[in-house]
Design a protein around this motif. Structure first.
Motif, PDB file in Angstrom:
ATOM      1  N   LYS A   3       0.770  -1.238  -0.172  1.00  0.00           N
ATOM      2  CA  LYS A   3       0.097   0.101  -0.097  1.00  0.00           C
ATOM      3  C   LYS A   3       0.754   1.234  -0.086  1.00  0.00           C
ATOM      4  O   LYS A   3       1.972   1.340   0.690  1.00  0.00           O
ATOM      5  N   ASN A   4       0.290   2.219  -0.599  1.00  0.00           N
ATOM      6  CA  ASN A   4       1.051   3.647  -0.633  1.00  0.00           C
ATOM      7  C   ASN A   4       0.582   4.463   0.580  1.00  0.00           C
ATOM      8  O   ASN A   4      -0.345   3.990   1.272  1.00  0.00           O
ATOM      9  N   THR A   5       1.532   5.505   0.613  1.00  0.00           N
ATOM     10  CA  THR A   5       1.208   6.188   2.060  1.00  0.00           C
ATOM     11  C   THR A   5      -0.382   6.648   2.071  1.00  0.00           C
ATOM     12  O   THR A   5      -1.001   6.623   2.737  1.00  0.00           O
ATOM     13  N   GLU A   6      -0.720   7.369   1.000  1.00  0.00           N
ATOM     14  CA  GLU A   6      -2.089   7.678   0.844  1.00  0.00           C
ATOM     15  C   GLU A   6      -3.208   6.532   1.084  1.00  0.00           C
ATOM     16  O   GLU A   6      -4.399   6.944   1.891  1.00  0.00           O
ATOM     17  N   ASP A   7      -3.223   5.477   0.629  1.00  0.00           N
ATOM     18  CA  ASP A   7      -3.823   4.365   1.148  1.00  0.00           C
ATOM     19  C   ASP A   7      -4.058   3.925   2.563  1.00  0.00           C
ATOM     20  O   ASP A   7      -5.040   3.832   3.103  1.00  0.00           O
ATOM     21  N   ILE A   8      -2.775   4.064   3.205  1.00  0.00           N
ATOM     22  CA  ILE A   8      -2.872   3.918   4.302  1.00  0.00           C
ATOM     23  C   ILE A   8      -3.442   5.010   5.297  1.00  0.00           C
ATOM     24  O   ILE A   8      -4.223   4.797   6.374  1.00  0.00           O
ATOM     25  N   VAL A   9      -3.151   6.174   4.953  1.00  0.00           N
ATOM     26  CA  VAL A   9      -3.954   7.317   5.584  1.00  0.00           C
ATOM     27  C   VAL A   9      -5.411   7.375   5.453  1.00  0.00           C
ATOM     28  O   VAL A   9      -6.036   7.380   6.458  1.00  0.00           O
ATOM     29  N   GLU A  10      -5.693   6.905   4.195  1.00  0.00           N
ATOM     30  CA  GLU A  10      -7.137   6.629   4.176  1.00  0.00           C
ATOM     31  C   GLU A  10      -7.814   5.542   4.929  1.00  0.00           C
ATOM     32  O   GLU A  10      -9.059   5.853   5.444  1.00  0.00           O
ATOM     33  N   GLU A  11      -7.125   4.532   5.060  1.00  0.00           N
ATOM     34  CA  GLU A  11      -7.592   3.602   5.980  1.00  0.00           C
ATOM     35  C   GLU A  11      -7.801   3.854   7.389  1.00  0.00           C
ATOM     36  O   GLU A  11      -8.743   3.667   7.979  1.00  0.00           O
ATOM     37  N   ILE A  12      -6.719   4.781   7.821  1.00  0.00           N
ATOM     38  CA  ILE A  12      -6.675   5.240   9.041  1.00  0.00           C
ATOM     39  C   ILE A  12      -7.804   6.089   9.177  1.00  0.00           C
ATOM     40  O   ILE A  12      -8.517   6.120  10.338  1.00  0.00           O
ATOM     41  N   LYS A  13      -8.225   6.967   8.338  1.00  0.00           N
ATOM     42  CA  LYS A  13      -8.924   8.019   8.330  1.00  0.00           C
ATOM     43  C   LYS A  13     -10.315   7.292   8.634  1.00  0.00           C
ATOM     44  O   LYS A  13     -11.424   7.851   9.553  1.00  0.00           O
ATOM     45  N   ALA A  14     -10.594   6.236   7.929  1.00  0.00           N
ATOM     46  CA  ALA A  14     -12.028   5.623   7.754  1.00  0.00           C
ATOM     47  C   ALA A  14     -12.182   5.182   9.370  1.00  0.00           C
ATOM     48  O   ALA A  14     -13.408   5.091   9.768  1.00  0.00           O
ATOM     49  N   ILE A  15     -11.007   4.492   9.748  1.00  0.00           N
ATOM     50  CA  ILE A  15     -11.161   3.892  11.089  1.00  0.00           C
ATOM     51  C   ILE A  15     -11.441   4.813  12.088  1.00  0.00           C
ATOM     52  O   ILE A  15     -12.418   4.627  13.137  1.00  0.00           O
ATOM     53  N   TRP A  16     -10.773   5.886  12.123  1.00  0.00           N
ATOM     54  CA  TRP A  16     -10.928   6.976  12.977  1.00  0.00           C
ATOM     55  C   TRP A  16     -12.529   7.698  12.770  1.00  0.00           C
ATOM     56  O   TRP A  16     -12.895   7.988  13.884  1.00  0.00           O
ATOM     57  N   GLU A  17     -12.873   7.918  11.606  1.00  0.00           N
ATOM     58  CA  GLU A  17     -14.344   8.333  11.457  1.00  0.00           C
ATOM     59  C   GLU A  17     -15.455   7.410  12.214  1.00  0.00           C
ATOM     60  O   GLU A  17     -16.337   7.747  12.617  1.00  0.00           O
ATOM     61  N   GLU A  18     -14.935   6.167  11.984  1.00  0.00           N
ATOM     62  CA  GLU A  18     -15.867   5.012  12.626  1.00  0.00           C
ATOM     63  C   GLU A  18     -15.961   4.977  14.053  1.00  0.00           C
ATOM     64  O   GLU A  18     -16.862   5.110  14.833  1.00  0.00           O
ATOM     65  N   GLU A  19     -14.596   5.239  14.587  1.00  0.00           N
ATOM     66  CA  GLU A  19     -14.472   5.563  16.063  1.00  0.00           C
ATOM     67  C   GLU A  19     -15.329   6.806  16.528  1.00  0.00           C
ATOM     68  O   GLU A  19     -16.000   6.581  17.469  1.00  0.00           O
ATOM     69  N   LEU A  20     -15.257   7.759  15.790  1.00  0.00           N
ATOM     70  CA  LEU A  20     -16.100   8.954  16.413  1.00  0.00           C
ATOM     71  C   LEU A  20     -17.263   8.688  16.410  1.00  0.00           C
ATOM     72  O   LEU A  20     -18.296   9.266  17.093  1.00  0.00           O
ATOM     73  N   CYS A  21     -17.878   8.009  15.167  1.00  0.00           N
ATOM     74  CA  CYS A  21     -19.410   7.856  15.077  1.00  0.00           C
ATOM     75  C   CYS A  21     -19.920   6.832  16.164  1.00  0.00           C
ATOM     76  O   CYS A  21     -20.989   6.873  16.609  1.00  0.00           O
ATOM     77  N   SER A  22     -18.942   5.936  16.579  1.00  0.00           N
ATOM     78  CA  SER A  22     -19.401   5.021  17.526  1.00  0.00           C
ATOM     79  C   SER A  22     -19.421   5.330  18.824  1.00  0.00           C
ATOM     80  O   SER A  22     -19.989   4.773  19.757  1.00  0.00           O
ATOM     81  N   GLY A  23     -18.746   6.402  19.288  1.00  0.00           N
ATOM     82  CA  GLY A  23     -18.719   7.127  20.304  1.00  0.00           C
ATOM     83  C   GLY A  23     -17.891   6.570  21.603  1.00  0.00           C
ATOM     84  O   GLY A  23     -17.446   5.589  21.370  1.00  0.00           O
ATOM     85  N   PRO A  24     -17.792   6.945  22.806  1.00  0.00           N
ATOM     86  CA  PRO A  24     -16.867   6.126  23.890  1.00  0.00           C
ATOM     87  C   PRO A  24     -17.785   4.922  23.933  1.00  0.00           C
ATOM     88  O   PRO A  24     -18.915   4.813  24.136  1.00  0.00           O
ATOM     89  N   LYS A  25     -16.878   3.879  24.476  1.00  0.00           N
ATOM     90  CA  LYS A  25     -17.300   2.552  24.813  1.00  0.00           C
ATOM     91  C   LYS A  25     -17.737   2.590  26.313  1.00  0.00           C
ATOM     92  O   LYS A  25     -17.278   3.362  27.073  1.00  0.00           O
ATOM     93  N   SER A  26     -18.920   1.917  26.409  1.00  0.00           N
ATOM     94  CA  SER A  26     -19.337   2.120  27.980  1.00  0.00           C
ATOM     95  C   SER A  26     -18.075   1.367  29.029  1.00  0.00           C
ATOM     96  O   SER A  26     -17.467   0.531  28.567  1.00  0.00           O
ATOM     97  N   SER A  27     -18.082   1.799  30.287  1.00  0.00           N
ATOM     98  CA  SER A  27     -17.126   1.451  31.234  1.00  0.00           C
ATOM     99  C   SER A  27     -17.102   0.290  31.432  1.00  0.00           C
ATOM    100  O   SER A  27     -16.073  -0.535  31.964  1.00  0.00           O
ATOM    101  N   ASN A  28     -18.263  -0.745  31.464  1.00  0.00           N
ATOM    102  CA  ASN A  28     -18.300  -2.127  31.736  1.00  0.00           C
ATOM    103  C   ASN A  28     -17.857  -3.078  30.537  1.00  0.00           C
ATOM    104  O   ASN A  28     -17.677  -3.938  30.850  1.00  0.00           O
ATOM    105  N   GLN A  29     -17.594  -2.463  29.405  1.00  0.00           N
ATOM    106  CA  GLN A  29     -16.819  -3.257  28.232  1.00  0.00           C
ATOM    107  C   GLN A  29     -15.535  -3.566  28.429  1.00  0.00           C
ATOM    108  O   GLN A  29     -14.793  -2.635  29.022  1.00  0.00           O
ATOM    109  N   GLN A  30     -14.793  -4.608  28.544  1.00  0.00           N
ATOM    110  CA  GLN A  30     -13.409  -4.721  28.849  1.00  0.00           C
ATOM    111  C   GLN A  30     -12.838  -5.702  27.617  1.00  0.00           C
ATOM    112  O   GLN A  30     -13.276  -6.577  27.243  1.00  0.00           O
TER     113      GLN A  30
END
Length: 177
Positions: free
Chosen positions: A150-177
């Motif tokens: 993968k080139n740098t741009e592909d990797i950045v886009e992959e991380i960006k997608a993970i990040w956006e998914e993380e932002l949308c899913s919000g914080p995990k509840s404190s009882n999840q381990q």
């Protein structure tokens, strides 16, 4: 806001990808190796030669423990996973991304092994360092990006997608381990 922390072997592209990722997401960027060099007023390899591996790892750990940032892309040194307290500190407020590459690709990328500032004890081979660290990267990661082919741009886009998914899913509840 959480940080994005990049971990992986020397040569995996943490600094390069980190800079572009930070620009893409409009976030600040920190390279912990550069902080260490500035604090010590020496190159990483000079610190390792003058103070030894153990002292270098202590300096790296102290540098990480002093980090108190939010919403920042952080490129770490490849040896950060050798210090559990440093990783615990980073994980408190971060999405940890492991930039994974096969050993032969790392070997091909690192041409300056004796001057680069890689924390490896005398007599250890790069393969031994790789074999020691990979399980630690896998233990601490939240997400792994397989970077081979993968080139740098592909990797950045992959991380960006993970990040956006993380932002949308919000914080995990404190009882999840």
């Amino acid at each position: 806001m959480k940080n994005i922390v990049l971990i992986g072997m020397p040569g995996a592209g943490k600094s390069t990808i980190g800079i572009i990722l930070a620009k893409t997401l409009g976030m600040p960027f920190i390279d912990t190796d550069l902080i260490i060099q500035k604090k010590e007023n020496k190159l990483l390899q000079e610190i390792i030669i003058e103070k030894g591996i153990d002292e270098f790892l202590s300096i790296e750990e102290k540098t990480i423990l002093e980090l108190n940032v939010e919403g920042t892309v952080i490129a770490t040194g490849g040896s950060v996973v050798l210090k559990p307290e440093a990783m615990k500190h980073l994980k408190k407020n971060a999405l940890i991304i492991y930039l994974k590459l096969p050993y032969m690709e790392i070997k091909n990328r690192i041409r300056n092994i004796t001057t680069r500032g890689i924390a490896m004890k005398k007599g250890k081979t790069l393969l031994e360092v790789y074999d020691e660290r990979v399980p630690l990267y896998e233990r601490y990661q939240d997400k792994t990006i397989r970077c081979m082919g993968k080139n740098t741009e592909d990797i950045v886009e992959e991380i960006k997608a993970i990040w956006e998914e993380e932002l949308c899913s919000g914080p995990k509840s404190s009882n999840q381990q």
